[in-house]
Design an enzyme around this catalytic site. Structure first.
Site, PDB file in Angstrom:
ATOM      1  N   GLN A 116       1.845   5.184   1.298  1.00 31.36           N
ATOM      2  CA  GLN A 116       2.150   5.670   2.647  1.00 31.36           C
ATOM      3  C   GLN A 116       0.864   5.888   3.453  1.00 31.36           C
ATOM      4  O   GLN A 116      -0.064   6.557   3.006  1.00 31.36           O
ATOM      5  CB  GLN A 116       2.919   6.984   2.573  1.00 31.36           C
ATOM      6  N   LYS A 145       8.182   4.375  16.810  1.00 35.63           N
ATOM      7  CA  LYS A 145       9.280   3.413  16.888  1.00 35.63           C
ATOM      8  C   LYS A 145      10.407   3.904  17.807  1.00 35.63           C
ATOM      9  O   LYS A 145      11.042   3.102  18.491  1.00 35.63           O
ATOM     10  CB  LYS A 145       9.783   3.094  15.480  1.00 35.63           C
ATOM     11  N   GLU A 153      -1.553  -7.141   7.350  1.00 36.52           N
ATOM     12  CA  GLU A 153      -0.198  -6.920   7.846  1.00 36.52           C
ATOM     13  C   GLU A 153       0.065  -7.789   9.063  1.00 36.52           C
ATOM     14  O   GLU A 153      -0.856  -8.290   9.718  1.00 36.52           O
ATOM     15  CB  GLU A 153      -0.025  -5.428   8.188  1.00 36.52           C
ATOM     16  N   ARG A 154       1.313  -7.969   9.360  1.00 36.27           N
ATOM     17  CA  ARG A 154       1.728  -8.616  10.597  1.00 36.27           C
ATOM     18  C   ARG A 154       1.126  -7.871  11.794  1.00 36.27           C
ATOM     19  O   ARG A 154       1.085  -6.640  11.827  1.00 36.27           O
ATOM     20  CB  ARG A 154       3.251  -8.577  10.660  1.00 36.27           C
ATOM     21  N   HIS A 170       0.602  -5.705   2.274  1.00 37.52           N
ATOM     22  CA  HIS A 170       1.409  -5.033   3.288  1.00 37.52           C
ATOM     23  C   HIS A 170       2.846  -5.559   3.271  1.00 37.52           C
ATOM     24  O   HIS A 170       3.114  -6.633   2.732  1.00 37.52           O
ATOM     25  CB  HIS A 170       0.780  -5.245   4.657  1.00 37.52           C
ATOM     26  N   GLY A 171       3.729  -4.814   3.910  1.00 38.55           N
ATOM     27  CA  GLY A 171       5.142  -5.165   3.860  1.00 38.55           C
ATOM     28  C   GLY A 171       5.432  -6.593   4.277  1.00 38.55           C
ATOM     29  O   GLY A 171       6.165  -7.315   3.593  1.00 38.55           O
ATOM     30  N   HIS A 199       0.819  -1.207   0.000  1.00 35.01           N
ATOM     31  CA  HIS A 199       0.000   0.000   0.000  1.00 35.01           C
ATOM     32  C   HIS A 199       0.854   1.260   0.000  1.00 35.01           C
ATOM     33  O   HIS A 199       2.036   1.255   0.384  1.00 35.01           O
ATOM     34  CB  HIS A 199      -0.908   0.009   1.236  1.00 35.01           C
ATOM     35  N   TRP A 201       0.106   6.534   9.679  1.00 37.57           N
ATOM     36  CA  TRP A 201       1.039   6.100  10.722  1.00 37.57           C
ATOM     37  C   TRP A 201       2.417   5.798  10.167  1.00 37.57           C
ATOM     38  O   TRP A 201       3.401   5.883  10.897  1.00 37.57           O
ATOM     39  CB  TRP A 201       0.463   4.908  11.487  1.00 37.57           C
ATOM     40  N   ASN A 202       2.538   5.450   8.877  1.00 35.37           N
ATOM     41  CA  ASN A 202       3.861   5.375   8.263  1.00 35.37           C
ATOM     42  C   ASN A 202       4.546   6.731   8.375  1.00 35.37           C
ATOM     43  O   ASN A 202       5.724   6.833   8.726  1.00 35.37           O
ATOM     44  CB  ASN A 202       3.776   5.011   6.775  1.00 35.37           C
ATOM     45  N   ARG A 223      -5.992   0.871   4.146  1.00 31.58           N
ATOM     46  CA  ARG A 223      -4.862   1.451   3.418  1.00 31.58           C
ATOM     47  C   ARG A 223      -4.516   0.628   2.181  1.00 31.58           C
ATOM     48  O   ARG A 223      -4.116   1.188   1.156  1.00 31.58           O
ATOM     49  CB  ARG A 223      -3.649   1.610   4.331  1.00 31.58           C
ATOM     50  N   ARG A 278      11.504  -6.552  15.332  1.00 32.66           N
ATOM     51  CA  ARG A 278      11.225  -6.080  13.974  1.00 32.66           C
ATOM     52  C   ARG A 278      11.902  -6.928  12.912  1.00 32.66           C
ATOM     53  O   ARG A 278      11.349  -7.144  11.832  1.00 32.66           O
ATOM     54  CB  ARG A 278      11.704  -4.628  13.808  1.00 32.66           C
TER      55      ARG A 278
END
Length: 205
Positions: free
Chosen positions: A16, A102, A91-92, A161-162, A14, A19-20, A65, A118
């Site tokens: 940005q 972070k 996403e995870r 998602h990543g 997705h 929250w990114n 997203r 992570r």
């Protein structure tokens, strides 16, 4: 312009999210796209448009997203594929890290511990998922539902998602645990794959 393409599968993270942009762990929290994320989706569509792909089926997660990225892409491409939504592409789950900046997480738990959560393959954050656990829900779904649809004359698009995409990339590129945790998947940057007759996949650079 490319008139024929061997590309069978596109994976797109997705654009940005809000929250990114704030450097926060998002996970399963349903957070929308920023204006930049919407523009990234349009740019991803433009890149795919050069290949004139026959996209008749698209898969996405239950999170807005990813769904909005797919919506913006379809509108830009002028296509109306069948869209299949499934939580197994989510996403995870970052568990207790969800919502935290972070840097704040590092202050609370320490840099080494947060890095382990992570970037390890099989160590989950508190009440969350590791990449291994994410792959254990993503890959059975990919094998049973998505992979059988791949064909030379069709194209499957996955907008997710990543980390859910990392699980698929690990399989497609036959990466080991160390290689996949080092694999960066940028927002709205298409990963394009050819499926050969042997069943092997090739990522087009």
């Amino acid at each position: 312009m490319i008139t024929q393409s061997p590309i069978s599968l596109s994976l797109i993270r997705h654009g940005q999210s809000e929250w990114n942009a704030q450097n926060r762990f998002t996970g399963w929290k349903d957070i929308g796209l920023t204006a930049k994320g919407q523009q990234q989706a349009l740019e991803a569509a433009e890149r795919l448009g050069h290949y004139q792909l026959n996209i008749d089926t698209a898969f996405t997660s239950t999170l807005i997203r990813a769904q909005d990225t797919l919506h913006h892409m379809c509108k830009a491409l002028g296509i109306q594929p069948e869209i299949i939504t499934d939580a197994r592409l989510n996403e995870r789950d970052y568990g207790d890290l969800t919502g935290l900046n972070k840097d704040d997480a590092i202050t609370r738990w320490g840099k080494e511990q947060v890095h382990l959560w992570r970037r390890s393959f099989d160590v989950p954050p508190p009440n969350g998922e590791s990449l291994k656990m994410t792959a254990e829900r993503v890959l059975p779904y990919f094998h049973s539902t998505i992979e059988p649809l791949l064909a030379p004359d069709k194209h499957i698009l996955i907008v997710a998602h990543g980390n859910s995409l990392r699980a698929i990339v690990m399989y497609l590129e036959q990466l080991n645990e160390k290689q996949i945790i080092e694999k960066e998947i940028a927002n709205a940057q298409p990963l394009l794959y050819t499926m050969h007759a042997s069943g092997a996949y090739e990522c087009l650079k």
